[in-house]
Scaffold this motif. Structure first.
Motif, PDB file in Angstrom:
ATOM      1  N   ALA A  86       1.151  -0.984  -0.019  1.00 25.29           N
ATOM      2  CA  ALA A  86      -0.531   0.223   0.180  1.00 25.29           C
ATOM      3  C   ALA A  86       0.649   1.451   0.530  1.00 25.29           C
ATOM      4  O   ALA A  86       1.351   1.087   0.728  1.00 25.29           O
ATOM      5  N   GLY A  87       0.818   2.429  -0.768  1.00 25.47           N
ATOM      6  CA  GLY A  87       1.236   3.697  -0.983  1.00 25.47           C
ATOM      7  C   GLY A  87       1.460   3.619  -2.338  1.00 25.47           C
ATOM      8  O   GLY A  87       2.450   4.707  -2.767  1.00 25.47           O
ATOM      9  N   CYS A  88       1.070   3.076  -3.194  1.00 27.49           N
ATOM     10  CA  CYS A  88       1.827   2.752  -4.758  1.00 27.49           C
ATOM     11  C   CYS A  88       1.025   3.233  -5.606  1.00 27.49           C
ATOM     12  O   CYS A  88       0.516   2.638  -5.193  1.00 27.49           O
ATOM     13  N   THR A  89       1.429   4.236  -6.084  1.00 29.96           N
ATOM     14  CA  THR A  89       0.487   4.674  -6.749  1.00 29.96           C
ATOM     15  C   THR A  89       0.137   3.858  -7.964  1.00 29.96           C
ATOM     16  O   THR A  89      -1.314   4.658  -8.282  1.00 29.96           O
ATOM     17  N   TYR A  90       0.484   3.329  -8.534  1.00 29.52           N
ATOM     18  CA  TYR A  90       0.227   2.423  -9.686  1.00 29.52           C
ATOM     19  C   TYR A  90      -0.512   0.930  -9.190  1.00 29.52           C
ATOM     20  O   TYR A  90      -0.911   0.785 -10.478  1.00 29.52           O
ATOM     21  N   ARG A  91      -0.698   1.183  -7.958  1.00 32.42           N
ATOM     22  CA  ARG A  91      -1.657  -0.059  -7.670  1.00 32.42           C
ATOM     23  C   ARG A  91      -3.429   0.890  -7.076  1.00 32.42           C
ATOM     24  O   ARG A  91      -4.234  -0.058  -7.876  1.00 32.42           O
ATOM     25  N   ALA A  92      -2.480   1.628  -6.413  1.00 37.43           N
ATOM     26  CA  ALA A  92      -4.141   2.690  -6.375  1.00 37.43           C
ATOM     27  C   ALA A  92      -5.148   3.266  -8.133  1.00 37.43           C
ATOM     28  O   ALA A  92      -6.355   2.133  -8.180  1.00 37.43           O
ATOM     29  N   LEU A  93      -4.312   2.692  -8.469  1.00 33.19           N
ATOM     30  CA  LEU A  93      -4.663   3.368 -10.141  1.00 33.19           C
ATOM     31  C   LEU A  93      -5.061   2.161 -10.544  1.00 33.19           C
ATOM     32  O   LEU A  93      -6.257   2.024 -11.189  1.00 33.19           O
ATOM     33  N   ALA A  94      -4.320   0.645 -10.799  1.00 40.40           N
ATOM     34  CA  ALA A  94      -4.870  -0.205 -11.128  1.00 40.40           C
ATOM     35  C   ALA A  94      -6.087  -0.380 -10.278  1.00 40.40           C
ATOM     36  O   ALA A  94      -7.098  -1.014 -10.920  1.00 40.40           O
ATOM     37  N   GLU A  95      -6.105   0.035  -9.161  1.00 39.99           N
ATOM     38  CA  GLU A  95      -7.890  -1.169  -8.439  1.00 39.99           C
ATOM     39  C   GLU A  95      -8.932   0.030  -9.048  1.00 39.99           C
ATOM     40  O   GLU A  95      -9.994  -0.583  -9.028  1.00 39.99           O
ATOM     41  N   ALA A  96      -8.399   1.309  -8.792  1.00 39.05           N
ATOM     42  CA  ALA A  96      -9.787   2.182  -9.710  1.00 39.05           C
ATOM     43  C   ALA A  96      -9.827   1.780 -10.824  1.00 39.05           C
ATOM     44  O   ALA A  96     -11.622   1.329 -10.722  1.00 39.05           O
ATOM     45  N   TRP A  97      -9.237   1.303 -11.307  1.00 38.56           N
ATOM     46  CA  TRP A  97      -9.499   0.872 -13.062  1.00 38.56           C
ATOM     47  C   TRP A  97     -10.580  -0.241 -13.524  1.00 38.56           C
ATOM     48  O   TRP A  97     -11.393  -0.368 -13.683  1.00 38.56           O
ATOM     49  N   LEU A  98      -9.577  -1.060 -12.258  1.00 40.47           N
ATOM     50  CA  LEU A  98     -10.375  -2.273 -11.838  1.00 40.47           C
ATOM     51  C   LEU A  98     -12.290  -2.608 -11.638  1.00 40.47           C
ATOM     52  O   LEU A  98     -12.921  -3.312 -11.704  1.00 40.47           O
ATOM     53  N   GLN A  99     -12.209  -1.894 -10.693  1.00 36.03           N
ATOM     54  CA  GLN A  99     -12.778  -1.577  -9.707  1.00 36.03           C
ATOM     55  C   GLN A  99     -14.517  -0.826 -10.296  1.00 36.03           C
ATOM     56  O   GLN A  99     -15.679  -1.233 -10.189  1.00 36.03           O
ATOM     57  N   GLY A 100     -14.073  -0.220 -11.581  1.00 36.96           N
ATOM     58  CA  GLY A 100     -14.635  -0.253 -12.204  1.00 36.96           C
ATOM     59  C   GLY A 100     -15.510  -1.266 -13.210  1.00 36.96           C
ATOM     60  O   GLY A 100     -16.400  -0.356 -13.971  1.00 36.96           O
ATOM     61  N   GLY A 101     -15.218  -1.931 -13.516  1.00 39.70           N
ATOM     62  CA  GLY A 101     -16.003  -2.885 -14.081  1.00 39.70           C
ATOM     63  C   GLY A 101     -15.919  -4.265 -13.832  1.00 39.70           C
ATOM     64  O   GLY A 101     -15.958  -5.294 -14.473  1.00 39.70           O
ATOM     65  N   ARG A 102     -16.877  -4.052 -12.265  1.00 43.27           N
ATOM     66  CA  ARG A 102     -16.692  -5.582 -11.591  1.00 43.27           C
ATOM     67  C   ARG A 102     -18.125  -5.533 -10.740  1.00 43.27           C
ATOM     68  O   ARG A 102     -18.365  -6.145 -10.098  1.00 43.27           O
ATOM     69  N   ALA A 103     -19.238  -4.930 -11.391  1.00 44.36           N
ATOM     70  CA  ALA A 103     -20.451  -5.270 -11.329  1.00 44.36           C
ATOM     71  C   ALA A 103     -20.827  -6.487 -11.968  1.00 44.36           C
ATOM     72  O   ALA A 103     -20.767  -6.596 -12.504  1.00 44.36           O
ATOM     73  N   GLY A 104     -21.581  -6.981 -10.183  1.00 42.53           N
ATOM     74  CA  GLY A 104     -22.388  -8.585 -10.888  1.00 42.53           C
ATOM     75  C   GLY A 104     -20.924  -9.079 -10.351  1.00 42.53           C
ATOM     76  O   GLY A 104     -21.072 -10.334 -11.043  1.00 42.53           O
ATOM     77  N   ARG A 105     -19.599  -9.362 -10.166  1.00 35.93           N
ATOM     78  CA  ARG A 105     -18.494 -10.288  -9.796  1.00 35.93           C
ATOM     79  C   ARG A 105     -17.886 -10.243  -8.823  1.00 35.93           C
ATOM     80  O   ARG A 105     -18.641  -9.238  -7.955  1.00 35.93           O
ATOM     81  N   ARG A 106     -17.417 -11.716  -8.070  1.00 31.56           N
ATOM     82  CA  ARG A 106     -16.809 -11.615  -7.063  1.00 31.56           C
ATOM     83  C   ARG A 106     -15.426 -10.380  -6.524  1.00 31.56           C
ATOM     84  O   ARG A 106     -15.518  -9.263  -8.026  1.00 31.56           O
ATOM     85  N   PRO A 107     -15.787 -10.018  -5.576  1.00 36.48           N
ATOM     86  CA  PRO A 107     -14.642  -9.284  -5.528  1.00 36.48           C
ATOM     87  C   PRO A 107     -13.134  -8.746  -5.803  1.00 36.48           C
ATOM     88  O   PRO A 107     -12.868 -10.297  -5.422  1.00 36.48           O
ATOM     89  N   LEU A 108     -12.529  -7.999  -6.358  1.00 40.21           N
ATOM     90  CA  LEU A 108     -11.036  -8.064  -6.495  1.00 40.21           C
ATOM     91  C   LEU A 108     -10.390  -8.220  -5.102  1.00 40.21           C
ATOM     92  O   LEU A 108     -10.321  -7.720  -3.980  1.00 40.21           O
ATOM     93  N   ARG A 109      -9.599  -9.775  -5.359  1.00 45.21           N
ATOM     94  CA  ARG A 109      -8.750  -9.787  -4.285  1.00 45.21           C
ATOM     95  C   ARG A 109      -6.957  -9.703  -4.881  1.00 45.21           C
ATOM     96  O   ARG A 109      -7.084  -8.935  -5.972  1.00 45.21           O
ATOM     97  N   ARG A 110      -6.449  -9.376  -3.906  1.00 52.39           N
ATOM     98  CA  ARG A 110      -5.577  -8.839  -3.617  1.00 52.39           C
ATOM     99  C   ARG A 110      -3.701  -9.752  -3.288  1.00 52.39           C
ATOM    100  O   ARG A 110      -4.105 -10.294  -2.276  1.00 52.39           O
ATOM    101  N   MET A 111      -2.916  -9.752  -4.276  1.00 51.15           N
ATOM    102  CA  MET A 111      -1.342 -10.321  -4.196  1.00 51.15           C
ATOM    103  C   MET A 111      -0.772  -9.667  -3.576  1.00 51.15           C
ATOM    104  O   MET A 111       0.051  -9.496  -4.379  1.00 51.15           O
ATOM    105  N   GLU A 112      -0.126  -9.068  -2.593  1.00 50.80           N
ATOM    106  CA  GLU A 112       0.462  -8.261  -2.179  1.00 50.80           C
ATOM    107  C   GLU A 112       2.000  -9.051  -2.121  1.00 50.80           C
ATOM    108  O   GLU A 112       2.148 -10.195  -1.301  1.00 50.80           O
ATOM    109  N   LEU A 113       3.209  -8.053  -2.889  1.00 53.39           N
ATOM    110  CA  LEU A 113       4.155  -9.300  -3.238  1.00 53.39           C
ATOM    111  C   LEU A 113       5.689  -7.847  -3.172  1.00 53.39           C
ATOM    112  O   LEU A 113       4.788  -6.883  -3.244  1.00 53.39           O
ATOM    113  N   ALA A 114       6.527  -8.002  -3.167  1.00 57.50           N
ATOM    114  CA  ALA A 114       7.863  -7.279  -3.072  1.00 57.50           C
ATOM    115  C   ALA A 114       8.360  -6.826  -4.236  1.00 57.50           C
ATOM    116  O   ALA A 114       9.020  -5.825  -4.188  1.00 57.50           O
TER     117      ALA A 114
END
Length: 294
Positions: free
Chosen positions: A197-225
């Motif tokens: 958390a704190g990565c700008t690219y992560r935040a942008l990707a999450e916002a982009w993907l959340q925009g098209g997930r109506a009726g689908r399973r919640p987005l899961r996150r796999m945090e890596l180094a």
């Protein structure tokens, strides 16, 4: 308390050992020990817990370290201020992992060759953490990506100022064989491989993907180094990831991955307002877009 003692304290805190700190400072261990004891006596507080040769900061030591780093940074700024135009001394630069890997090797090699009297220290982290470290005097400057729409014109804390130096194309990367991606509705895996958390690219990707997930399973996150770990998960077909195009360019063996553009955004070189040093100005000039095209 004097600046020399503060530098000894900083070195022991970083090394976790009097012996290693003494070697880094080119001092006798007995001198380092005496300095630390004298500083503790002056402050009336124990700064370290001693476990054999291991030295770890006490709560008081953690608090004092922040002040010590600020005082040492101000000393370096003062020295630079009375020697304008002469890049020298220490410059502490922070950068996102992607920037450090794909954008900095060539310019930093040129910088070192041109300004051998500058001791350049490079650390990596997320944009949010790097900005905080610059604000708190823990770093002199940093290369970050700021979220559009955040506070200020560049998305920065008012105590900071910025100049754009790179333009990054952020891509959503999907496994080989994935269908064409024209928008978030086309993305198959429900797992997004991300940096902390704190990565700008992560935040942008999450916002982009959340925009098209109506009726689908919640987005899961796999945090890596690292991006290498993220791309390995994508190649294995278990996740998608948001990766700068410049990072993918370093890995031609991953050409089979499916990509889609998310955003184009600048990488900013940030510093505290009022911070000036010849070493920083030389770095800023070397990273300027006009210099990169030369």
């Amino acid at each position: 308390m004097d600046l020399s003692s503060l530098d000894v304290f900083r070195a022991v805190a970083a090394a976790g050992s009097v012996t290693r700190a003494a070697a880094a400072l080119d001092r006798a261990p007995s001198n380092v020990t005496t300095r630390i004891r004298s500083l503790e006596d002056d402050l009336g507080a124990a700064l370290f817990l001693r476990d054999g040769k291991r030295m770890t900061l006490t709560a008081e030591g953690e608090t004092f370290l922040g002040f010590a780093l600020r005082l040492l940074a101000l000393e370096a700024e003062a020295r630079s201020a009375v020697r304008p135009g002469v890049p020298a001394g220490r410059l502490r630069l922070g950068a996102m992992e992607s920037t450090a890997a794909s954008r900095l090797p060539a310019p930093l090699a040129r910088y070192h060759a041109a300004y051998p009297d500058v001791a350049l220290e490079l650390v990596t982290g997320t944009s949010r953490d790097l900005a905080a470290r610059v604000r708190e005097h823990d770093l002199d400057c940093a290369l970050i990506a700021a979220l559009p729409g955040e506070e200020g014109a560049t998305g920065l804390d008012p105590a900071l100022e910025a100049a754009p130096v790179f333009a990054e194309d952020l891509l959503l990367v999907a496994p080989p064989g994935h269908g064409a991606i024209t928008g978030p509705d086309d993305v198959g895996p429900d797992t997004l491989a991300v940096l902390p958390a704190g990565c700008t690219y992560r935040a942008l990707a999450e916002a982009w993907l959340q925009g098209g997930r109506a009726g689908r399973r919640p987005l899961r996150r796999m945090e890596l180094a690292s991006y290498d770990a993220m791309l390995a998960c994508v190649a294995a077909g278990v996740a998608v990831a948001a990766v700068p195009a410049s990072v993918l360019d370093l890995r031609p063996g991953l050409a089979g991955l499916v990509t889609a553009p998310i955003a184009r955004l600048p990488t900013l070189l940030i510093r505290r307002k009022g911070y000036r040093s010849a070493a920083f100005e030389a770095l800023k000039a070397m990273l300027a877009p006009s210099h990169q095209q030369a």
